[in-house]
Design a protein around this motif. Sequence first.
Motif, mmCIF file in Angstrom:
data_model
loop_
_atom_site.group_PDB
_atom_site.id
_atom_site.type_symbol
_atom_site.label_atom_id
_atom_site.label_comp_id
_atom_site.label_asym_id
_atom_site.label_seq_id
_atom_site.Cartn_x
_atom_site.Cartn_y
_atom_site.Cartn_z
ATOM 1 N N GLY A 9 58.192 24.294 72.101
ATOM 2 C CA GLY A 9 57.616 23.485 73.169
ATOM 3 C C GLY A 9 58.033 22.039 73.038
ATOM 4 N N SER A 10 58.476 21.467 74.141
ATOM 5 C CA SER A 10 59.022 20.111 74.120
ATOM 6 C C SER A 10 57.970 19.048 73.866
ATOM 7 C CB SER A 10 59.739 19.823 75.441
ATOM 8 O OG SER A 10 58.826 19.963 76.518
ATOM 9 N N ILE A 11 56.706 19.421 74.001
ATOM 10 C CA ILE A 11 55.645 18.424 73.856
ATOM 11 C C ILE A 11 55.105 18.348 72.449
ATOM 12 C CG2 ILE A 11 54.957 18.609 76.264
ATOM 13 C CD1 ILE A 11 52.584 20.308 75.319
ATOM 14 N N PHE A 12 55.695 19.106 71.525
ATOM 15 C CA PHE A 12 55.130 19.166 70.175
ATOM 16 C C PHE A 12 54.994 17.785 69.568
ATOM 17 C CE2 PHE A 12 54.170 20.989 66.091
ATOM 18 C CZ PHE A 12 54.688 20.083 65.186
ATOM 19 N N SER A 13 56.048 16.982 69.656
ATOM 20 C CA SER A 13 56.055 15.705 68.935
ATOM 21 C C SER A 13 55.018 14.719 69.460
ATOM 22 C CB SER A 13 57.450 15.083 68.991
ATOM 23 O OG SER A 13 57.792 14.774 70.327
ATOM 24 N N ILE A 14 54.551 14.922 70.672
ATOM 25 C CA ILE A 14 53.555 14.006 71.232
ATOM 26 C C ILE A 14 52.162 14.618 71.244
ATOM 27 C CG2 ILE A 14 55.249 12.791 72.642
ATOM 28 C CD1 ILE A 14 54.166 14.347 75.059
ATOM 29 N N SER A 15 52.041 15.800 70.671
ATOM 30 C CA SER A 15 50.757 16.503 70.686
ATOM 31 C C SER A 15 50.019 16.334 69.376
ATOM 32 C CB SER A 15 50.978 17.999 70.935
ATOM 33 O OG SER A 15 51.570 18.226 72.185
ATOM 34 N N ASP A 16 48.703 16.203 69.482
ATOM 35 C CA ASP A 16 47.867 16.353 68.296
ATOM 36 C C ASP A 16 47.853 17.846 67.971
ATOM 37 O OD1 ASP A 16 45.252 13.874 68.986
ATOM 38 O OD2 ASP A 16 47.430 13.699 68.750
ATOM 39 N N MET A 17 48.047 18.179 66.704
ATOM 40 C CA MET A 17 48.098 19.574 66.294
ATOM 41 C C MET A 17 47.006 19.848 65.270
ATOM 42 S SD MET A 17 50.497 21.034 68.015
ATOM 43 C CE MET A 17 50.597 22.588 67.106
ATOM 44 N N ALA A 18 46.551 21.080 65.247
ATOM 45 C CA ALA A 18 45.425 21.416 64.382
ATOM 46 C C ALA A 18 45.580 22.791 63.761
ATOM 47 C CB ALA A 18 44.123 21.382 65.182
ATOM 48 N N TRP A 19 44.881 22.984 62.677
ATOM 49 C CA TRP A 19 44.684 24.297 62.091
ATOM 50 C C TRP A 19 43.242 24.724 62.361
ATOM 51 C CZ3 TRP A 19 48.146 27.652 60.177
ATOM 52 C CH2 TRP A 19 49.423 27.157 59.841
ATOM 53 N N TYR A 20 43.117 25.990 62.752
ATOM 54 C CA TYR A 20 41.832 26.606 62.979
ATOM 55 C C TYR A 20 41.761 27.842 62.074
ATOM 56 C CZ TYR A 20 42.334 24.002 67.385
ATOM 57 O OH TYR A 20 42.530 23.017 68.326
ATOM 58 N N ARG A 21 40.560 28.355 61.876
ATOM 59 C CA ARG A 21 40.448 29.606 61.134
ATOM 60 C C ARG A 21 39.305 30.435 61.683
ATOM 61 N NH1 ARG A 21 38.519 27.562 55.062
ATOM 62 N NH2 ARG A 21 36.463 26.716 55.634
ATOM 63 N N ALA A 69 41.220 21.271 60.559
ATOM 64 C CA ALA A 69 41.757 19.913 60.418
ATOM 65 C C ALA A 69 42.765 19.676 61.529
ATOM 66 C CB ALA A 69 42.426 19.742 59.054
ATOM 67 N N TRP A 70 43.009 18.407 61.863
ATOM 68 C CA TRP A 70 44.065 18.092 62.822
ATOM 69 C C TRP A 70 44.784 16.823 62.440
ATOM 70 C CZ3 TRP A 70 39.032 16.790 63.851
ATOM 71 C CH2 TRP A 70 38.765 15.543 64.413
ATOM 72 N N ILE A 71 45.952 16.710 63.024
ATOM 73 C CA ILE A 71 46.815 15.579 62.751
ATOM 74 C C ILE A 71 47.355 15.093 64.080
ATOM 75 C CG2 ILE A 71 48.771 17.162 62.330
ATOM 76 C CD1 ILE A 71 49.811 15.086 60.294
ATOM 77 N N ASN A 72 47.255 13.782 64.304
ATOM 78 C CA ASN A 72 47.720 13.290 65.594
ATOM 79 C C ASN A 72 49.236 13.034 65.555
ATOM 80 O OD1 ASN A 72 48.085 10.753 64.417
ATOM 81 N ND2 ASN A 72 46.288 9.848 65.396
ATOM 82 N N SER A 73 49.764 12.611 66.685
ATOM 83 C CA SER A 73 51.213 12.463 66.805
ATOM 84 C C SER A 73 51.747 11.370 65.884
ATOM 85 C CB SER A 73 51.593 12.176 68.252
ATOM 86 O OG SER A 73 50.916 11.028 68.720
ATOM 87 N N SER A 74 50.865 10.471 65.459
ATOM 88 C CA SER A 74 51.282 9.391 64.564
ATOM 89 C C SER A 74 51.143 9.752 63.101
ATOM 90 C CB SER A 74 50.452 8.126 64.850
ATOM 91 O OG SER A 74 50.638 7.699 66.173
ATOM 92 N N GLY A 75 50.557 10.908 62.832
ATOM 93 C CA GLY A 75 50.409 11.358 61.456
ATOM 94 C C GLY A 75 49.079 11.064 60.825
#
Length: 117
Positions: free
Chosen positions: A26-38, A49-55
């Motif tokens: 997905g082209s939007i990955f680098s600008i997306s906040d990403m998270a792990w769920y369980r 936990a999540w990590i925003n586009s800035s780290g």
Amino acid sequence: QVQPVESGGGLVQPGGSLRLSCAASGSIFSISDMAWYRQAPGKQRVLVAWINSSGNLYYADTAVKGRFTISRDNAKNTVYLQMSSLRPEDTAVYYCNRFPETSTAIWGQGTQVTVSS
């Protein structure tokens, strides 16, 4: 949208470590906040936990803070979850996706983590 593929789970003894990976197309990955769920057996999926586009990192579950570390590599469209000092209560299927979760999100198969002696 991102389409995630999780890997790296397995069976580990209490106190052990695992590193989960999530390759997300997905082209939007680098600008997306990403998270792990369980999702533990018999329970709903929850945010870990999540990590925003800035780290910048955020841990939704205080029980994992200090034991889990989320990171990302935008050049590889990949998110990681380094897990250490694992406990039986960490047993779950782990998923990654954008944060916050949306009703139209595409979910992968997840990766099973089992902590047992």
